[in-house]
Design a protein around this motif. Structure first.
Motif, PDB file in Angstrom:
ATOM      1  N   GLY A 291       0.345  13.007   9.022  1.00  0.00           N
ATOM      2  CA  GLY A 291      -0.634  12.120   8.404  1.00  0.00           C
ATOM      3  C   GLY A 291      -0.094  10.718   8.194  1.00  0.00           C
ATOM      4  N   LEU A 292       1.128  10.624   7.660  1.00  0.00           N
ATOM      5  CA  LEU A 292       1.744   9.306   7.456  1.00  0.00           C
ATOM      6  C   LEU A 292       2.039   8.618   8.778  1.00  0.00           C
ATOM      7  CD1 LEU A 292       4.203  10.102   4.511  1.00  0.00           C
ATOM      8  CD2 LEU A 292       2.001   8.929   4.397  1.00  0.00           C
TER       9      LEU A 292
ATOM     10  N   ASP B 133     -11.646  -8.611   3.678  1.00  0.00           N
ATOM     11  CA  ASP B 133     -11.734  -7.556   4.679  1.00  0.00           C
ATOM     12  C   ASP B 133     -13.081  -7.526   5.402  1.00  0.00           C
ATOM     13  OD1 ASP B 133     -10.573  -5.102   5.905  1.00  0.00           O
ATOM     14  OD2 ASP B 133     -12.264  -4.148   4.900  1.00  0.00           O
TER      15      ASP B 133
ATOM     16  N   MET C 185       0.940   0.517  12.739  1.00  0.00           N
ATOM     17  CA  MET C 185       1.351  -0.722  12.076  1.00  0.00           C
ATOM     18  C   MET C 185       2.791  -1.070  12.411  1.00  0.00           C
ATOM     19  SD  MET C 185      -0.325  -0.339   8.279  1.00  0.00           S
ATOM     20  CE  MET C 185      -2.059   0.100   8.072  1.00  0.00           C
TER      21      MET C 185
ATOM     22  N   PHE D 106       0.360   9.024  11.563  1.00  0.00           N
ATOM     23  CA  PHE D 106      -0.932   8.580  12.108  1.00  0.00           C
ATOM     24  C   PHE D 106      -1.388   7.286  11.455  1.00  0.00           C
ATOM     25  CE2 PHE D 106      -5.594   8.551  11.929  1.00  0.00           C
ATOM     26  CZ  PHE D 106      -5.897   8.618  13.284  1.00  0.00           C
ATOM     27  N   LEU D 107      -1.099   7.122  10.170  1.00  0.00           N
ATOM     28  CA  LEU D 107      -1.536   5.931   9.450  1.00  0.00           C
ATOM     29  C   LEU D 107      -0.634   4.732   9.691  1.00  0.00           C
ATOM     30  CD1 LEU D 107      -2.555   7.495   6.009  1.00  0.00           C
ATOM     31  CD2 LEU D 107      -4.084   6.606   7.761  1.00  0.00           C
ATOM     32  N   TYR D 108       0.692   4.946   9.684  1.00  0.00           N
ATOM     33  CA  TYR D 108       1.622   3.824   9.628  1.00  0.00           C
ATOM     34  C   TYR D 108       2.367   3.558  10.934  1.00  0.00           C
ATOM     35  CZ  TYR D 108       0.790   4.006   4.634  1.00  0.00           C
ATOM     36  OH  TYR D 108       0.196   3.983   3.406  1.00  0.00           O
TER      37      TYR D 108
END
Length: 272
Positions: free
Chosen positions: A15-16, A200, A23, A18-20
């Motif tokens: 999960g982390l 945003d 970036m 996939f998110l970071y």
């Protein structure tokens, strides 16, 4: 202390990642020598220099900050007033309609909100520009401020307010001298939330913006449609860095405040 299972650890890791991970890749390729964002050609910071010489991005960033500041300020004032009326106003004629109109932007699709505002600006003959974006962002961010401030007012101890009234304060002076300082953290949180939503926003701003009032999200979106450039990677890296520094600073300040409060409490207990 309960240990996490391998399934929880694996799920958290994926999960982390996939998110970071995207970036992280974006930050790495912002220092790429090549103009091709998918081909590594060596370390370089030249794209940051190119970014700060790009007047289009700089003008869009200035417009975005200007719109965010004014829209968040107006939305905070109106949202606080709306929250006060909903919590302290009691029952009055049209309360259901009023609360529904305040909270409608929370569930209204942004496309509908943006199109409605565009038709309104055309109907009244208002030229689209910075002012129309400020009005549009104020409209949809005011409800978020109202929710944050309302939650604080519901749990607010009115005895201090009543004591100020008994000591001779007028309702207005009691609000500004007693109530407002106590709910200031919620008001500040509402302002920051409104400011973040304004920075945003892309959909509503695209309806309300004019030819000379392009915000940074609109500029980035229009540039990405023609292909991602290293300048966009550099700009995104700067934005991520600012957010990360803000989050870390806020966490440290909050932690220090909690530690200081516990220390003062223990000192008061010892002195007592």
């Amino acid at each position: 202390m309960r240990r996490m299972s391998w399934f929880n650890v694996t799920s958290l890791t994926f999960g982390l990642a996939f998110l970071y991970l995207p970036m992280l890749l974006l930050i790495i390729y912002s220092f790429n020598e090549s103009r091709l964002v998918t081909v590594w050609a060596g370390f370089s910071t030249k794209w940051y220099g190119e970014l700060f010489q790009n007047e289009a991005f700089l003008d869009a960033a200035l417009v975005t900050l200007k719109v965010g500041f004014f829209s968040a300020t107006v939305a905070t004032v109106l949202g606080t007033m709306a929250a006060w009326i909903l919590v302290r106003g009691g029952k009055f004629f049209g309360r259901t309609l009023f609360s529904g109109m305040i909270y409608a932007p929370l569930v209204m699709p942004e496309v509908i909100t943006g199109l409605s505002l565009l038709l309104l600006f055309i109907a009244i003959g208002m030229d689209r520009g910075v002012m129309t974006i400020v009005l549009a962002h104020t409209t949809f961010s005011m409800c978020y401020v109202s929710v944050v401030v309302s939650s604080r007012l519901v749990a607010f101890d009115k005895s201090m307010e009543e004591a100020a009234l008994d000591l001779g304060c007028t309702p207005a002076s009691a609000f500004f001298l007693v109530t407002l300082p106590l709910i200031a953290p919620a008001v500040l949180s509402g302002w920051l939330l409104a400011f973040t939503l304004s920075l945003d926003d892309l959909v509503i701003a695209s309806f309300a913006a004019g030819p000379s009032s392009t915000t940074l999200p609109i500029k980035i979106f229009s540039s990405v449609r023609l292909g991602v450039t290293p300048e966009i990677n550099a700009l995104s890296t700067i934005m991520i860095s600012i957010v990360a520094i803000g989050v870390i600073t806020t966490s440290l300040v909050t932690k220090q405040a909690i530690v200081r409060a516990k220390r003062d409490e223990q000192k008061a207990i010892q002195d007592g």
